[in-house]
Structures are given as structure tokens and as C-alpha cells.
Design a protein around this motif. Sequence first.
Motif, PDB file in Angstrom:
ATOM      1  N   ALA A 112      -5.939  12.453   4.863  1.00 38.86           N
ATOM      2  CA  ALA A 112      -4.670  11.947   4.347  1.00 38.86           C
ATOM      3  C   ALA A 112      -4.105  10.856   5.258  1.00 38.86           C
ATOM      4  CB  ALA A 112      -3.667  13.091   4.212  1.00 38.86           C
ATOM      5  N   GLY A 113      -4.211  11.057   6.576  1.00 37.01           N
ATOM      6  CA  GLY A 113      -3.732  10.035   7.504  1.00 37.01           C
ATOM      7  C   GLY A 113      -4.461   8.719   7.341  1.00 37.01           C
ATOM      8  N   LEU A 114      -5.774   8.775   7.154  1.00 40.53           N
ATOM      9  CA  LEU A 114      -6.550   7.551   6.955  1.00 40.53           C
ATOM     10  C   LEU A 114      -6.189   6.873   5.634  1.00 40.53           C
ATOM     11  CD1 LEU A 114     -10.039   8.727   8.257  1.00 40.53           C
ATOM     12  CD2 LEU A 114      -8.628   6.912   9.247  1.00 40.53           C
ATOM     13  N   ILE A 115      -5.950   7.665   4.594  1.00 43.06           N
ATOM     14  CA  ILE A 115      -5.549   7.074   3.315  1.00 43.06           C
ATOM     15  C   ILE A 115      -4.241   6.316   3.474  1.00 43.06           C
ATOM     16  CG2 ILE A 115      -4.748   7.613   0.981  1.00 43.06           C
ATOM     17  CD1 ILE A 115      -6.762   9.907   0.927  1.00 43.06           C
ATOM     18  N   LEU A 116      -3.264   6.943   4.141  1.00 38.19           N
ATOM     19  CA  LEU A 116      -1.981   6.264   4.354  1.00 38.19           C
ATOM     20  C   LEU A 116      -2.152   5.014   5.194  1.00 38.19           C
ATOM     21  CD1 LEU A 116       0.325   9.361   5.003  1.00 38.19           C
ATOM     22  CD2 LEU A 116       0.180   7.977   2.924  1.00 38.19           C
ATOM     23  N   PHE A 117      -3.043   5.068   6.193  1.00 38.00           N
ATOM     24  CA  PHE A 117      -3.272   3.904   7.039  1.00 38.00           C
ATOM     25  C   PHE A 117      -3.883   2.753   6.237  1.00 38.00           C
ATOM     26  CE2 PHE A 117      -6.386   1.557   9.664  1.00 38.00           C
ATOM     27  CZ  PHE A 117      -5.504   0.929  10.538  1.00 38.00           C
ATOM     28  N   THR A 129      -4.713  -2.349   1.717  1.00 38.30           N
ATOM     29  CA  THR A 129      -5.490  -2.486   0.483  1.00 38.30           C
ATOM     30  C   THR A 129      -4.906  -1.580  -0.591  1.00 38.30           C
ATOM     31  OG1 THR A 129      -7.744  -2.401  -0.413  1.00 38.30           O
ATOM     32  CG2 THR A 129      -7.133  -0.681   1.142  1.00 38.30           C
ATOM     33  N   SER A 130      -5.563  -1.531  -1.743  1.00 39.09           N
ATOM     34  CA  SER A 130      -5.077  -0.751  -2.880  1.00 39.09           C
ATOM     35  C   SER A 130      -5.251   0.737  -2.619  1.00 39.09           C
ATOM     36  CB  SER A 130      -5.835  -1.142  -4.140  1.00 39.09           C
ATOM     37  OG  SER A 130      -7.194  -0.754  -4.038  1.00 39.09           O
ATOM     38  N   PRO A 131      -4.499   1.598  -3.337  1.00 36.52           N
ATOM     39  CA  PRO A 131      -4.669   3.043  -3.166  1.00 36.52           C
ATOM     40  C   PRO A 131      -6.093   3.510  -3.428  1.00 36.52           C
ATOM     41  CG  PRO A 131      -2.626   2.587  -4.322  1.00 36.52           C
ATOM     42  CD  PRO A 131      -3.344   1.281  -4.209  1.00 36.52           C
ATOM     43  N   SER A 132      -6.754   2.919  -4.419  1.00 36.35           N
ATOM     44  CA  SER A 132      -8.126   3.315  -4.736  1.00 36.35           C
ATOM     45  C   SER A 132      -9.076   3.002  -3.584  1.00 36.35           C
ATOM     46  CB  SER A 132      -8.595   2.619  -6.012  1.00 36.35           C
ATOM     47  OG  SER A 132      -9.963   2.883  -6.257  1.00 36.35           O
ATOM     48  N   TRP A 133      -8.965   1.784  -3.057  1.00 33.26           N
ATOM     49  CA  TRP A 133      -9.842   1.413  -1.947  1.00 33.26           C
ATOM     50  C   TRP A 133      -9.459   2.161  -0.665  1.00 33.26           C
ATOM     51  CZ3 TRP A 133     -14.372  -0.372  -0.950  1.00 33.26           C
ATOM     52  CH2 TRP A 133     -15.030  -1.162  -1.900  1.00 33.26           C
ATOM     53  N   ARG A 181     -11.301   5.393  -0.820  1.00 35.23           N
ATOM     54  CA  ARG A 181     -12.743   5.231  -0.571  1.00 35.23           C
ATOM     55  C   ARG A 181     -13.028   4.985   0.907  1.00 35.23           C
ATOM     56  NH1 ARG A 181     -14.104   0.903  -5.347  1.00 35.23           N
ATOM     57  NH2 ARG A 181     -12.372   1.574  -6.645  1.00 35.23           N
ATOM     58  N   LEU A 182     -12.234   4.126   1.522  1.00 36.10           N
ATOM     59  CA  LEU A 182     -12.438   3.848   2.939  1.00 36.10           C
ATOM     60  C   LEU A 182     -12.162   5.090   3.786  1.00 36.10           C
ATOM     61  CD1 LEU A 182     -10.781   0.317   3.150  1.00 36.10           C
ATOM     62  CD2 LEU A 182     -13.225   0.822   3.315  1.00 36.10           C
ATOM     63  N   ALA A 183     -11.143   5.842   3.407  1.00 35.42           N
ATOM     64  CA  ALA A 183     -10.786   7.029   4.188  1.00 35.42           C
ATOM     65  C   ALA A 183     -11.905   8.058   4.175  1.00 35.42           C
ATOM     66  CB  ALA A 183      -9.496   7.641   3.635  1.00 35.42           C
TER      67      ALA A 183
END
Length: 604
Positions: free
Chosen positions: A92-97, A102-106, A109-111
Motif C-alpha cells: 500500500a505504501g508503494l502504491i501511494l508513493f 503516475t496513474s493509479p493503475s500503473w 503495477r509498479l508497487a
Amino acid sequence: MTTSLDDLRRDLDRRWLLLVLVAWVAVAGWYVFDRWTMIRWLSLGDTDDNMRLMQVRAWMAGQGWYDLRQYRMDPPAGFDIHWSRIVDLPIAGLILFFRLFTSPSWAERLAVGVAPLLPLGVTMVALAATARRLVGPLAWPFALVVLVTSASTTMLMFMPERIDHHNWQLAALAVTVAGLCDPRMARGGALVGLATAFSLSIGLEMLPYAAMAGAIITLRWVWDAGEARRLATYAVTLGGGGAAGFAAFASYANRALRCDALTPVWLSVVVVAGALLLLLALASPRRPAARLLIALAAAAAIALGFALAFPQCLGRPEQVSPELARTWLDNVKEAKPLYKHPFRVAFPIAALPVIGLIGAAVATWRARRTSSVVGWAAVALFTAFAVAMLGWQARAASAAQLLAIPGAAALAALLLPWLLRRSLPVMIGGIAIGFVLVTGMFAGLLIKWFPIDPPSAYTRRINGATGECMRTSRLLALNRIPKATMFTFVDLGPRLITVTHHDAIAGPYHRNGTAILDVQHAFSRSPAQARAIMARHGATMLLVCPDMAESTIYRARNPGGFYDQLAHGRRFAWLQPVPLRRGLPYRLYRIAPPNAAFPITRAP
């Protein structure tokens, strides 16, 4: 030249932590590059990885911290997941970072691509520290090379997209080994206690290793009463860390007396064990025989108290029905002993653990007159235990390979100086041959070059079909269909809800046992029973993927059952085929309402 070599040795020793982190960044960068296609397509290959992402999504969308029910499985009630939120936090922390750039979708994926590489960094640091303490100040590169190039099963747990909790538990195991051989008693005991509590708060998969680590620390104290400080610190951090982990991360469901997670059952064991070990450390009788006697008494008290207080947990911790155990859990490949797997699978897995055990035994013997003998004895015991665990379940392979790395590094450190004193051709050839042997890579090369026990054409076809069923680009096509509750295979359920907006009925999770059996019964029994089960779960569509591994089981075990008839082209009035675009591997049907007539007709 000598000065340059001396400078290099000093840098490797003095800046080892910085250099390990640099190596981690390089390895992580390579894996992100190498697996970029998987990251781009969100190719979460395992059902647990998909479910983990769904747990993170639900939490970030507002689901309660202690509510781990998955409401998109068997809606509207959903079903309980026995995990904790610990592993959700870094994802979750990586998604927020990444959402900052970038976009929420990307960002998602990156997280999930980067998240598994975080515990890899912890593992590399812990293994390097162990190699420095036991093998030598300059031996840590050997450990990292063995990890990255040879521990194939272990490294699979750290690959991008592998966001399930096993990688964090392996990192905790690596920290445990570093703590066992740490010469500073308080720090070593604290590392083992906190790593154990952390791992158990995530899940119970490493419970046998946690018990073995505690036994090794206790044996060190039995051998040398001067180890009382290590034992006391371990006891305090184990009990306190376990209690803190339960308070912070135990879900509502895990506050019941269940046997499959850190519930009050295992929390009691952890806290009582910590208290008794602390008493042992404080008492510390002078004679070793007395210390051994009270240690055995404490172990017996814990075992007897557990048996009397929680008799329901003396069997399988999953507590599934006999039918589900027979039709599903007993057939999970990773839960079978390694010797029951094909030779082409078992041999490469077992090679490194056996070599590591040999290396640890040799190193222990060579260190018998030095202060490092106790540390090496601890590693040798742990490695032997891990090798024995392979005879219980193949899923122990990743831990066994990880624990083998110090012993393999010791063999490399023993062999390399001898080779460097030989002629250039002998040195080059010897290093190449020694590397292949010491790291266990020879096993994989033999299987590759000499097709021993190759997979059959049927197995390759089924594996390929299963991959097609799980492919993101294929599943995304189902989003053209309005949202529905789809009745589908157990192994397809988690992937379906991750990639599409549709809901599913079951996933391969033991607390979902009733729904798993319902899916099995629907596909295995009569068409009338199948329709009744689907109606009971509120399913409005039926999704099947022919030749997926699970589908072949229904056909082979239940000839004449509903799925077998469906696969042979039989049509049912209560199932209306839904056209899909050409090339998709699925067959989709709309299920008629329960009150509609459903005469069964045969295909012409």
C-alpha cells in the motif's frame, strides 16, 4: 599490485553494508528489467498473490484494518482470510508513493513489481552478516552469489509480482540465522526473538523453524550458562513481540481459538514459552545436567499444556473436513514430501540444501577449537533440520535452500584460496567446476542437458492451457460483460476478481472450505445438483476454461458428472451460451433463474 589487493580487502570489509546495498539495488534493477512484461500486464501467477492484491485494494478502499474478509468471494457475505495486514503495508505504501508520479493503475503495477524486492534486501544483508561472522570478513560476496545464482526456489519468492507473504518470512528466517550466530548475546537474542514474532504474526508457515530456533538458543544456554543473556533477551522479545504482533495485526476472525494463525491459541504458546525461558535464564543452574533437565521440563510443560488446553489443534491446523482433505488439501503438490515429486523437480531442489549441510558440517569441524564453533553448530543444526523438512513437505524447499547458503559459502571460501595458488588453466577450470559444484547448479544443468524424467506432452499442454486461462489480456475481455457473480473453478476465482469486475465463489483457501466443496460438487455431480448449488450461491453466470488443470480433475474423477457432460458438448436449457470474441479460451453461460424450468437436452 599487493597494495591494490589490500585496499580492496579493506574496502570489502569496512564498507560491506554499503556494498551489499549496492548489490541489492543492482539485482533489484535487473529483475525489474527482466520481468518488465509481467509487471506491465500485472501477471500475478499465483492465487495467493492475486488475493494479496485484493486485500490491499479492499483496505485502501476503506475496509477495516482488522476486517480481512474478502467480500468479492461468495458475495454478499464473503469469506475470511487467515492472513494479517503486515505484508499489506509495504504494498500500500508503494502504491501511494507511485501515485505521486503516475496513474493509479500503473502505480499498482509498479508497487507489486517492487514490493517483493524489499525483503530481498533484508535477506541479502542478513546473509552477508552471517557469512562475515562465520566464514570470514571477506566471505559475504560468496553468500550473495550463491543466493542469486543457485537458490532458485528461494529466489522465486523474491521475484517481481510475488507479493505473497513467504518472502518476508524468508527474510525473517535469514535474520534469525544472523542472530543465532551473533557474538553479541543481547543483540543476537533480540534478533531471533523479534524475527520469530514478526514471522508468526504474518503466518504459521515457519512455525517449525521458529521452534527449532528457540531450541537451538536453549541448547546454547544448556552448553554454556554464560549464554543466559542471549536466552533472556530472546525470551522477552519473543513473548513481547508476539503479543504486540497479535494486538496490532490479528484480524477479528483471528481472535477466535483457531489453529491456523497467530490466534489466542498460539499467542498463549508464545507468551508462556517466553516466560518459561526467561525463568530458565534467570535461574541458570551451575551444572549443565541441571540446565538440561529444567529445559526439558519447560518443553514438556508447554507441550502438555497445549494438548490439554487446545486439543482441537493437535491435528491439522487447517481443521478442514475429511472430504475436503481427501479431495483437495492432500493433493496439493507443495504439501507432499519432496521424494514424491518427479526426479527432475526434486533433484535440483535438494542439491543445494545437501551441499550446504555438508559445508556446515565441515566448517563446524574445522572451527571446533575456535570461538565460532558454537555459531557453526547452530547453523549446521538448522540446516540439518531444513533438509529433514524436505522429507515432510516440498514447500520447505525455499527455506532449506536459504539455510544452506552459509555452508555453501564456507565451501567456496575453503576451495578458492587453494585454486588461486594453482596454474592459470587449473585455476580457471577449477573455479568454474567448483562454482557449479558448490552452488548446486550442476543438478539443474544435468536435468537440462540430459532430459531425465521429462514432463509428458499432456502435462505441457495442461500447463499451457492453465496459463492461457490466467492471462490478463484474456480475462480483461470479460469486462465487456456486465458485472456478475460467476461460478467458476476454484483456482480461477482469485485471478478473476483481481483482473475483472466480476465476483467469484471460491478460492483455494481452507477457511473457504464449504465453498470449495460446493464448487467441486457442482462440477462433479448431476446437472440438477449443479444448478441448485449455483443458485444457492447467487451465481448468475458460469465460466469454464477447458483443459485448465482443475477441469481435467473433474473429468477424470467424475465421468458422467455435470462438467464431464458439459465438456462433451451436452446442452442444458438452463444454461444460455454467451458469445465471446474469437480466440478466448473460455466458455461462458448465463444461468437461468432458479424458478425457471430446466429440461436437459442433448446436443444433436
